[in-house]
Design an enzyme around this catalytic site. Structure first.
Site, mmCIF file in Angstrom:
data_model
loop_
_atom_site.group_PDB
_atom_site.id
_atom_site.type_symbol
_atom_site.label_atom_id
_atom_site.label_comp_id
_atom_site.label_asym_id
_atom_site.label_seq_id
_atom_site.Cartn_x
_atom_site.Cartn_y
_atom_site.Cartn_z
ATOM 1 C CD GLU A 114 52.610 25.084 37.653
ATOM 2 O OE1 GLU A 114 52.276 26.081 38.285
ATOM 3 O OE2 GLU A 114 52.453 23.924 38.070
ATOM 4 C CB CYS A 138 36.222 22.734 35.453
ATOM 5 S SG CYS A 138 36.120 22.026 33.790
ATOM 6 N N GLY A 184 45.240 23.529 30.514
ATOM 7 C CA GLY A 184 44.567 23.653 29.227
ATOM 8 C C GLY A 184 43.773 22.441 28.812
ATOM 9 C CD GLU A 185 39.744 19.775 26.581
ATOM 10 O OE1 GLU A 185 39.713 19.448 27.774
ATOM 11 O OE2 GLU A 185 39.762 18.942 25.659
ATOM 12 C CB SER A 218 43.223 14.375 30.146
ATOM 13 O OG SER A 218 42.167 14.559 31.064
ATOM 14 C CB SER A 241 37.682 15.386 32.892
ATOM 15 O OG SER A 241 39.083 15.245 32.746
ATOM 16 C CG LEU A 242 31.590 11.301 33.635
ATOM 17 C CD1 LEU A 242 31.134 11.726 32.247
ATOM 18 C CD2 LEU A 242 31.224 9.838 33.872
ATOM 19 C CG HIS A 243 35.194 15.620 37.100
ATOM 20 N ND1 HIS A 243 36.242 14.872 37.604
ATOM 21 C CD2 HIS A 243 35.752 16.469 36.188
ATOM 22 C CE1 HIS A 243 37.366 15.263 37.035
ATOM 23 N NE2 HIS A 243 37.097 16.215 36.168
ATOM 24 C CG ASN A 317 45.714 19.332 44.749
ATOM 25 O OD1 ASN A 317 45.853 19.656 45.919
ATOM 26 N ND2 ASN A 317 46.716 19.210 43.907
ATOM 27 C CB CYS A 360 50.339 20.301 40.717
ATOM 28 S SG CYS A 360 48.654 19.753 40.654
HETATM 29 N N1 SAH Z 1 41.504 19.958 30.394
HETATM 30 C C1 SAH Z 1 41.724 18.565 30.446
HETATM 31 C C2 SAH Z 1 43.118 18.192 30.866
HETATM 32 C C3 SAH Z 1 43.750 19.015 31.945
HETATM 33 S S1 SAH Z 1 43.039 18.864 33.540
HETATM 34 C C4 SAH Z 1 40.672 17.895 31.320
HETATM 35 O O1 SAH Z 1 39.954 18.584 32.014
HETATM 36 O O2 SAH Z 1 40.589 16.669 31.254
HETATM 37 C C5 SAH Z 1 43.625 17.248 34.035
HETATM 38 C C6 SAH Z 1 42.772 16.570 35.076
HETATM 39 O O3 SAH Z 1 42.885 17.248 36.341
HETATM 40 C C7 SAH Z 1 41.290 16.558 34.731
HETATM 41 O O4 SAH Z 1 40.745 15.285 34.974
HETATM 42 C C8 SAH Z 1 40.748 17.585 35.683
HETATM 43 O O5 SAH Z 1 39.379 17.437 35.897
HETATM 44 C C9 SAH Z 1 41.583 17.351 36.903
HETATM 45 N N2 SAH Z 1 41.540 18.428 37.898
HETATM 46 C C10 SAH Z 1 41.423 19.742 37.674
HETATM 47 N N3 SAH Z 1 41.426 20.432 38.833
HETATM 48 C C11 SAH Z 1 41.555 19.529 39.823
HETATM 49 C C12 SAH Z 1 41.625 19.616 41.240
HETATM 50 N N4 SAH Z 1 41.551 20.782 41.850
HETATM 51 N N5 SAH Z 1 41.768 18.479 41.946
HETATM 52 C C13 SAH Z 1 41.833 17.288 41.302
HETATM 53 N N6 SAH Z 1 41.783 17.133 39.970
HETATM 54 C C14 SAH Z 1 41.632 18.245 39.230
HETATM 55 FE FE1 SF4 Z 2 40.708 22.715 34.262
HETATM 56 FE FE2 SF4 Z 2 40.581 20.765 32.407
HETATM 57 FE FE3 SF4 Z 2 38.343 22.106 33.168
HETATM 58 FE FE4 SF4 Z 2 40.246 23.325 31.750
HETATM 59 S S1 SF4 Z 2 38.963 21.631 31.103
HETATM 60 S S2 SF4 Z 2 39.141 24.173 33.503
HETATM 61 S S3 SF4 Z 2 42.122 22.403 32.588
HETATM 62 S S4 SF4 Z 2 39.629 20.744 34.447
#
Ligand code: SAH
Ligand code: SF4
Length: 412
Positions: A114, A138, A184-185, A218, A241-243, A317, A360
């Site tokens: 997408e 993740c 994807g990463e 990202s 993406s720290l979280h 989300n 999304c």
């Molecule tokens: N793989 C990369 C880029 C794609 S994900 C990464 O993880 O950074 C893009 C962003 O969407 C990342 O910050 C990811 O943690 C976040 N993301 C993934 N799933 C999500 C969800 N269910 N709700 C909100 N953000 C989400």
């Molecule tokens: Fe999702 Fe990014 Fe984690 Fe891959 S690295 S599983 S796209 S949040």
């Protein structure tokens, strides 16, 4: 460079992994010199490759039939060779009067990916996929739950952008920003993503001519690749993406944290900022009662205070069937307040676009023909053909349709 007649087998698939079929070569896979050499090998004048490149990148013509200033034979033979169709549109959704568009593509091997386009008063951003699926696992991310199918080719990445550039230019607008926040990463598909960034930012006819500063990559935090990126001399924005500010929780939310811990990944981010002068965007998906406690906001504030960083809070989300939910608004506000009190620039990501199919990415997982979940704001939904979206549940949302990049304004 020889032009393979058949799809390539991936040359850099990890050992032991099943070999995957890559798409046919496309002009966007190569730099201009490579395209000229390819045209010569096919028995054409090298400058024809330049002409076709100019059509593709400057006039945004993706179909050789539209390149009417070229001799018919060049159009038909060379155009077809250099511009194979990579993305077959499966479904296209739009809302906000066309200011948000989400596309589902089928790739040559049946993989689904997408892309999302979002238009704002001073920017027009496309959020693109770098892989079909993702291998990082993740648990809150639906893309991760389906695993990795394959990495995209450079041209499959570039073509997502060119498609939207053409689409918006037909409406008299200009695409300005690209974020690698789709499926994807990106740093796990390093070489092809770097080539795509170079193509997107080189001036025509080599590339699309976007500003390098308007590209955001990202990452989940692959430290060696972050360090390599810092050496590329490309001032792209890095989003990390720290979280979670603590290893205990990050080990759970972001499994690669088992390999590269919070302090190590942040050090790589600060080194990137020092090297490029670019502010790093720290992505933090706020998950109710999981990572949204005030003490975690303070801990995060202590880690980031005084650094060239910006926090982008993403309301979670929720993925279908997930035990996790978005933080309540009061918890979100308190989290923002404590970070700002620590002197850390913080915004909350706009959740625009979520009204399309509820979230999304769920395009890829939705049943064929089923209407999107709607809260009444969806302007229209258009199915392109009767495509059976046959791998329900494999490719699903990653939360990225909401992405507006680190320069996005805080939601009021
Ligand atoms: N793989 C990369 C880029 C794609 S994900 C990464 O993880 O950074 C893009 C962003 O969407 C990342 O910050 C990811 O943690 C976040 N993301 C993934 N799933 C999500 C969800 N269910 N709700 C909100 N953000 C989400
Ligand atoms: Fe999702 Fe990014 Fe984690 Fe891959 S690295 S599983 S796209 S949040």
């Amino acid at each position: 460079m020889p032009a393979p007649a058949l799809p390539l087998l991936s040359r850099d698939a990890p050992s032991g992994a099943r070999r995957v079929a890559m798409p046919p070569r496309h002009l966007a896979d190569l730099d201009l010199a490579g395209r000229r050499a390819w045209a010569a090998e096919l028995g054409h004048e090298p400058f024809r490759a330049e002409q076709i490149s100019r059509h593709y990148f400057a006039r945004l013509v993706r179909d050789p039939a539209g390149m009417t200033d070229l001799p018919a034979q060049t159009r038909e033979a060379l155009g077809a060779a250099l511009l194979p169709t990579l993305l077959a549109p499966v479904r296209e959704l739009s809302c906000d009067g066309g200011a948000t568009l989400k596309n589902l593509w089928r790739l040559h091997d049946g993989s689904l990916v997408e892309s999302v386009f979002m238009e704002y008063p001073h920017r027009a951003t496309v959020c693109i996929s770098s892989q079909a699926g993702c291998g990082m696992g993740c648990p809150f991310c639906a893309t991760g739950q389906g695993g990795l199918r394959r990495s995209l080719s450079t041209a499959e990445i570039v073509d997502q952008v060119v498609w939207f550039a053409q689409r918006v230019s037909a409406a008299g607008r200009r695409l300005s920003h690209v974020v690698f926040m789709g499926m994807g990463e990106p740093l796990a598909n390093y070489a092809r993503v770097m080539a795509a960034v170079r193509r997107l930012t080189a001036p025509a006819p080599e590339g699309l001519g976007l500003s390098q500063r308007h590209v955001t990559i990202s990452t989940v935090g692959l430290v060696p690749a972050m360090r390599r990126l810092a050496e590329e001399n490309l001032p792209v924005t890095l989003a990390l993406s720290l979280h979670a500010p603590d290893d205990d929780l990050r080990d759970e939310l972001v499994p690669v944290n088992e390999r590269w811990k919070v302090d190590e990944v942040l050090q790589a981010a600060w080194d990137y900022a020092a090297r490029t002068g670019r502010r790093v965007s720290i992505e933090y998906a706020l998950i109710r009662d999981v990572n949204d406690q005030p003490w975690r906001a303070e801990m995060l504030g202590r880690l980031l205070a005084g650094k060239l960083a910006h926090v982008n809070l993403i309301p979670l989300n929720p993925t279908p069937g997930s035990r996790w939910d978005a933080s309540p608004k009061p918890a979100e506000r308190e989290f923002v307040r404590r970070l700002r009190a620590a002197g850390v620039a913080t915004t909350v990501r706009d959740t625009r676009g979520r009204e399309i199919d509820g979230a999304c990415g769920q395009l890829a997982a939705s049943e064929p023909g089923s209407p999107p979940k709607s809260d009444g704001r969806v302007a229209k939904m258009r199915d392109i053909g009767q495509d059976p979206v046959g791998i329900a549940g494999n490719l699903v949302q990653s939360g990225w349709a909401d992405s507006r990049g680190p320069e996005g304004k805080a939601k009021q």
